[in-house]
Write a protein that holds these residues in place. Sequence first.
Motif, PDB file in Angstrom:
ATOM      1  N   ILE A 251      -1.807  -4.365 -30.233  1.00  0.00           N
ATOM      2  CA  ILE A 251      -2.378  -5.823 -30.770  1.00  0.00           C
ATOM      3  C   ILE A 251      -2.303  -5.410 -32.364  1.00  0.00           C
ATOM      4  O   ILE A 251      -1.519  -6.338 -33.179  1.00  0.00           O
ATOM      5  CB  ILE A 251      -3.149  -6.883 -29.930  1.00  0.00           C
ATOM      6  CG1 ILE A 251      -2.540  -7.055 -28.481  1.00  0.00           C
ATOM      7  CG2 ILE A 251      -3.483  -7.838 -30.645  1.00  0.00           C
ATOM      8  CD1 ILE A 251      -3.288  -7.545 -28.035  1.00  0.00           C
ATOM      9  N   LEU A 252      -3.316  -4.940 -32.294  1.00  0.00           N
ATOM     10  CA  LEU A 252      -3.323  -4.180 -33.624  1.00  0.00           C
ATOM     11  C   LEU A 252      -2.566  -4.458 -34.543  1.00  0.00           C
ATOM     12  O   LEU A 252      -2.028  -4.354 -35.904  1.00  0.00           O
ATOM     13  CB  LEU A 252      -5.091  -3.587 -33.719  1.00  0.00           C
ATOM     14  CG  LEU A 252      -6.014  -4.203 -33.468  1.00  0.00           C
ATOM     15  CD1 LEU A 252      -7.391  -2.964 -33.769  1.00  0.00           C
ATOM     16  CD2 LEU A 252      -6.610  -5.376 -34.326  1.00  0.00           C
ATOM     17  N   LYS A 255       0.514  -7.128 -34.550  1.00  0.00           N
ATOM     18  CA  LYS A 255       0.609  -8.181 -35.981  1.00  0.00           C
ATOM     19  C   LYS A 255       1.645  -8.814 -36.679  1.00  0.00           C
ATOM     20  O   LYS A 255       1.485  -8.933 -37.528  1.00  0.00           O
ATOM     21  CB  LYS A 255      -0.790  -8.745 -35.585  1.00  0.00           C
ATOM     22  CG  LYS A 255      -0.968  -7.646 -36.582  1.00  0.00           C
ATOM     23  CD  LYS A 255      -2.905  -8.404 -36.387  1.00  0.00           C
ATOM     24  CE  LYS A 255      -3.979  -6.986 -37.659  1.00  0.00           C
ATOM     25  NZ  LYS A 255      -4.028  -7.788 -39.073  1.00  0.00           N
ATOM     26  N   ALA A 262      -5.111 -10.785 -35.386  1.00  0.00           N
ATOM     27  CA  ALA A 262      -5.060 -10.154 -33.956  1.00  0.00           C
ATOM     28  C   ALA A 262      -5.180 -11.343 -32.969  1.00  0.00           C
ATOM     29  O   ALA A 262      -4.369 -11.082 -31.909  1.00  0.00           O
ATOM     30  CB  ALA A 262      -6.216  -9.509 -34.133  1.00  0.00           C
ATOM     31  N   THR A 266      -3.412 -12.311 -30.070  1.00  0.00           N
ATOM     32  CA  THR A 266      -3.700 -12.011 -28.551  1.00  0.00           C
ATOM     33  C   THR A 266      -3.254 -13.803 -28.087  1.00  0.00           C
ATOM     34  O   THR A 266      -2.908 -13.575 -26.676  1.00  0.00           O
ATOM     35  CB  THR A 266      -5.369 -11.823 -28.238  1.00  0.00           C
ATOM     36  OG1 THR A 266      -4.955 -10.833 -29.299  1.00  0.00           O
ATOM     37  CG2 THR A 266      -5.246 -11.805 -27.115  1.00  0.00           C
ATOM     38  N   LEU A 287     -11.641  -7.173 -29.424  1.00  0.00           N
ATOM     39  CA  LEU A 287     -10.987  -7.520 -30.461  1.00  0.00           C
ATOM     40  C   LEU A 287     -12.821  -8.087 -31.374  1.00  0.00           C
ATOM     41  O   LEU A 287     -12.949  -8.101 -33.091  1.00  0.00           O
ATOM     42  CB  LEU A 287     -10.794  -8.426 -30.976  1.00  0.00           C
ATOM     43  CG  LEU A 287      -8.864  -8.124 -30.628  1.00  0.00           C
ATOM     44  CD1 LEU A 287      -7.799  -9.142 -30.631  1.00  0.00           C
ATOM     45  CD2 LEU A 287      -8.406  -6.950 -31.539  1.00  0.00           C
ATOM     46  N   TYR A 292     -13.464  -9.488 -35.497  1.00  0.00           N
ATOM     47  CA  TYR A 292     -11.707  -9.856 -35.063  1.00  0.00           C
ATOM     48  C   TYR A 292     -12.108 -11.041 -35.036  1.00  0.00           C
ATOM     49  O   TYR A 292     -10.893 -12.181 -35.267  1.00  0.00           O
ATOM     50  CB  TYR A 292     -10.784  -9.488 -34.668  1.00  0.00           C
ATOM     51  CG  TYR A 292     -10.050  -7.854 -35.313  1.00  0.00           C
ATOM     52  CD1 TYR A 292      -8.891  -8.342 -36.237  1.00  0.00           C
ATOM     53  CD2 TYR A 292     -10.774  -6.572 -35.375  1.00  0.00           C
ATOM     54  CE1 TYR A 292      -8.803  -6.376 -36.988  1.00  0.00           C
ATOM     55  CE2 TYR A 292     -10.111  -5.090 -36.076  1.00  0.00           C
ATOM     56  CZ  TYR A 292      -8.616  -5.564 -36.851  1.00  0.00           C
ATOM     57  OH  TYR A 292      -8.437  -4.509 -37.698  1.00  0.00           O
ATOM     58  N   GLU A 296     -10.186 -11.258 -40.452  1.00  0.00           N
ATOM     59  CA  GLU A 296      -9.321 -10.042 -40.185  1.00  0.00           C
ATOM     60  C   GLU A 296      -9.755  -8.618 -41.238  1.00  0.00           C
ATOM     61  O   GLU A 296      -9.075  -8.375 -41.871  1.00  0.00           O
ATOM     62  CB  GLU A 296      -8.062 -10.424 -40.513  1.00  0.00           C
ATOM     63  CG  GLU A 296      -6.539  -9.680 -40.204  1.00  0.00           C
ATOM     64  CD  GLU A 296      -6.898 -10.511 -38.497  1.00  0.00           C
ATOM     65  OE1 GLU A 296      -6.192  -9.832 -37.393  1.00  0.00           O
ATOM     66  OE2 GLU A 296      -7.230 -11.271 -38.420  1.00  0.00           O
TER      67      GLU A 296
END
Length: 372
Positions: A251-252, A255, A262, A266, A287, A292, A296
Amino acid sequence: MTTASTVLTPSRLALARKRRRLTLTRLAEVSGISRITLSGYENSRATPGPEGLATLADALGVRPEFLVGSDLEEIPEGAVSFRAKSKLTVAQKDAARGAGRYALLLNEWIEDHFQLPTPDVPTLTNHDPEQAAEIVRARWGLGRAAIPNVVHLLEAHGVRVFTLAEDCADVDAYSLYWYGTPIVVLNTGKSGERGRFDAAHELGHLVLHGEQATPHGPSSENEANRFAAAFLMPEADVLSRGLQHATAQRILRDKQRWTVSAMALTHRLHELQLLTDWEYRSVCVHLSRRGYRRGEPDSAATGETSQLLQKVFKAVREQGSLKDIADHISLDWEELNRHVFGLVPLGLAGGRTERSTPLEDDRPKLELVTSN
């Protein structure tokens, strides 16, 4: 507007006071003018002389000319929806609306002097947010591609975008229609990713709740969030990335394709059933531990800014002086700059010009370019 009148305009006094988060009692303490006298000023029962007017202007951070201009209509309380409304005080909401009204004064000057893009924001009040986002993307010719710059895109379709002053940082953002023109006011103190989502969220309010229906409450905020997620991360594009059962690390990485946070990606994956409930909770915990949830960390996204305002200020500098704008509105550039992404180096805002207000047909047309 600058005027030869020296008679205080009560609506302008009230606006300037609320913009500074001052009660009548506090303004009395700051200015040295009694609360009873100030109340008389705001209720048209009395008016100050030149010395009292100057004292008030100094206490409120405006020019004396601002306080004697034509009557000003405030942004009504019911015209905007604030997120986390219960956590905001009346003074905080009044200050944010006051800041927006200052920005609208600038917008009125710009509309008088330039041909701006015609508003093209559809009203889809009875649509599901996901469907509404798809309709807007199709209408604006976006396909399923990632959006390079949300602010530029909004401006190209007639939305006027301004910024909240730093002293209104407790407000996320808000939007409204002002006599048919869609307005978005953004908080620029966030990461680039979260600022983009805020802009898309406010577009969601404009689209889903329209000019006549004022959004209020958690349900309307949830609708705007769903619109923003679908607008920035269209379902077909997300599904094509093979993100089912994605890890936090994946995901990181991904994104960055949509320049979203993130946590936003998600949530979108869970919404599209690409993450199970257990996977969603696990990724959120991971996260959150890495910071997160509130921000960010290590964001590479720069905050978006206004293309329209940049072009306006460039044209004004070439043809005259930015001082004309401040003089016309009777606000100093230090104040105006807080509402225009800080785009004007204050040293360039001075100078003199003999340029007069052009006729409507002579207004230069601003060309705004967006890339898909």
